[in-house]
Design an enzyme around this catalytic site. Structure first.
Site, PDB file in Angstrom:
ATOM      1  N   ASP A  70       2.510  -4.308 -10.210  1.00 27.23           N
ATOM      2  CA  ASP A  70       2.427  -5.640 -10.813  1.00 27.23           C
ATOM      3  C   ASP A  70       3.083  -5.684 -12.190  1.00 27.23           C
ATOM      4  O   ASP A  70       3.841  -6.604 -12.513  1.00 27.23           O
ATOM      5  CB  ASP A  70       0.959  -6.067 -10.968  1.00 27.23           C
ATOM      6  N   HIS A  92       0.834  -1.210   0.000  1.00 32.02           N
ATOM      7  CA  HIS A  92       0.000   0.000   0.000  1.00 32.02           C
ATOM      8  C   HIS A  92       0.868   1.259   0.000  1.00 32.02           C
ATOM      9  O   HIS A  92       0.501   2.277   0.583  1.00 32.02           O
ATOM     10  CB  HIS A  92      -0.984   0.005   1.180  1.00 32.02           C
TER      11      HIS A  92
HETATM   12 MG    MG Z   1      -4.235  -8.429 -10.780  1.00 33.73          MG
END
Ligand code: MG
Ligand code: ADP
Length: 410
Positions: free
Chosen positions: A189, A47
């Site tokens: 990601d 986060h």
């Molecule tokens: Mg994902």
């Protein structure tokens, strides 16, 4: 003894054979080639991406494979071993809000390449993957990155060849996920799947305005020589309201930054000339009767600091010493950020009791996966302890993955 469910990564040959066969069965003729991209796991820095902070992912050995062949028209036809039927669209029909289903992650990449000024046409493609879905290990970015490197090759873009080009593909795949698939994720990601290196972690810095060399720095992370490995535990836990909770955490961070007159919570850091955590908490107090904002801020600021210190230790070849930072990260996510859950806490507690050097939840929280840093000689004992703790608690059996820092999309 409780059975341990291991999810093994496919070999490159096995993955290529699977998608090649699926392509040939689904479309006439052979693909032009096969490409693949990994899922990822975040070692620390949770986060923090949307707070202009730091995080430290590695690529998994588990990958998504794609066999692809360009077409002369602008049609896109897709099959996946993980989905029913053929997913079809015309590229000219792809726009924000216009496409539904898993193919949005694929067609979105072609769309975003076009938006970035790169000409790509239609294609047929077959997909198969050993990255689990929705386990916090980023099957979505693995799919997008596999598509990105495939289209880069067939369109002759040459972006894959350099880290700066890969950073451009990070922007492309993130736009695909945000604008076409409609998932508001922060870029961690896609960076991990496209830019991590084998045997390395990737120190990502989300301060605005950094160039690719500053925003993503590979840090050697040689677990094997240290006699260690990273154990990933997919808890199989799915909790409702995850998207709402994620939005609420982001909103709290933005509110706190605004009250402090800052562009982001990262700017509290004294190392960047900021006011420091004590003054920030004191300034928030009058606006924060229940203490929620201060707890959120304390997590973000302390997590960024832990990530920097974790990366320093790794850089010094002291991977065996990072355990306490992992546990502190978990406690902060559990108590201050309030995004853990019973299953994630159980992995951490049972792994630590069985001799793990460190353990923490990874990913956004409320289910998904946890990681544990363990000595190679302790892997089976730790996995056994976690599996038994889940069985004793009457929970669904978790799935275990070994995660040596692996290679990026190629
Ligand atoms: Mg994902
Ligand atoms: P995560 O990225 O944590 O695994 P997400 O919800 O972000 O979870 O992404 C999962 C979605 O990505 C799936 O529901 C599906 O739409 C798509 N997806 C990922 N991999 C594949 C695949 N191999 N075949 C088809 N769809 C996939």
């Amino acid at each position: 003894m409780t059975t341990i469910n291991w999810l093994e990564a496919w070999t490159a040959d096995d993955g290529a054979r699977r998608v090649d066969e699926l392509f040939t069965r689904s479309f006439d003729g052979s693909p032009e080639g096969v490409w693949s991209a990994p899922g990822r796991v975040n070692l620390i820095g949770e986060h923090t991406d949307y707070n202009a902070g730091l995080c430290l992912p590695t690529a998994l050995p588990h990958r998504t494979y794609i066999a692809l062949r360009p077409r002369d028209d602008d049609q896109v036809r897709l099959v996946s071993a993980q989905a029913e039927g053929v997913w079809e669209t015309r590229l000219s029909d792809v726009a924000p809000g216009a496409v539904q289903g898993w193919g949005a992650y694929v067609a979105g990449v072609a769309w975003a390449l076009g938006e970035a000024g790169h000409k790509v046409g239609g294609f047929d493609a077959a997909v198969d993957s050993c990255v689990p879905f929705g386990a916090g290990l980023s099957s979505s970015a693995a799919l997008e990155a596999a598509v990105a490197v495939a289209l880069d090759a067939v369109a002759g873009l040459g972006l894959v060849a350099s880290d700066a080009g890969r950073a451009e593909l990070v922007d492309v795949t993130r736009r695909a996920e945000n604008e076409i698939a409609g998932a508001p994720t922060g870029g961690l990601d896609q960076s991990a799947s496209l830019r991590c290196r084998e045997g390395h972690a990737l120190l990502l810095d989300f301060r605005p305005g950094l160039n690719p060399l500053e925003s993503g720095v590979p840090v050697p992370f040689d677990l094997e020589t240290a006699g260690l490995t990273l154990l990933v535990v997919d808890t199989k836990a799915e909790h409702s309201h995850v998207d709402g909770e994620y939005g609420a955490r982001r909103a709290s961070c933005e509110q706190a930054a605004e009250l402090l007159g800052l562009g982001s919570l990262r700017e509290i850091a004294p190392t960047l000339g900021g006011m420091g955590i004590d003054r920030a908490l004191a300034e928030l107090e009058p606006h924060d009767p229940d203490g929620v904002l201060r707890r959120r801020v304390r997590h973000v600021v302390s997590e960024i600091d832990r990530t920097a210190r974790f990366a320093d230790l790794v850089r010094e070849g002291r991977a065996a010493d990072v355990g306490p930072f992992m546990v502190a990260s978990h406690v902060s996510l559990r108590d201050d950020y309030e995004v853990s859950c019973r299953e994630l806490d159980l992995v951490v507690d049972s792994a630590m009791a069985a001799g793990a050097l460190g353990a923490r939840m990874t990913g956004g929280g409320f289910g998904g996966s946890a990681i544990a840093l363990v000595r190679l000689s302790d892997v089976d004992a730790v996995a056994q302890a976690v599996a038994e703790a889940f069985a004793d608690a009457g929970l669904t059996a978790p799935v275990f993955l070994l995660a040596p820092p692996s290679a990026p999309a190629a």
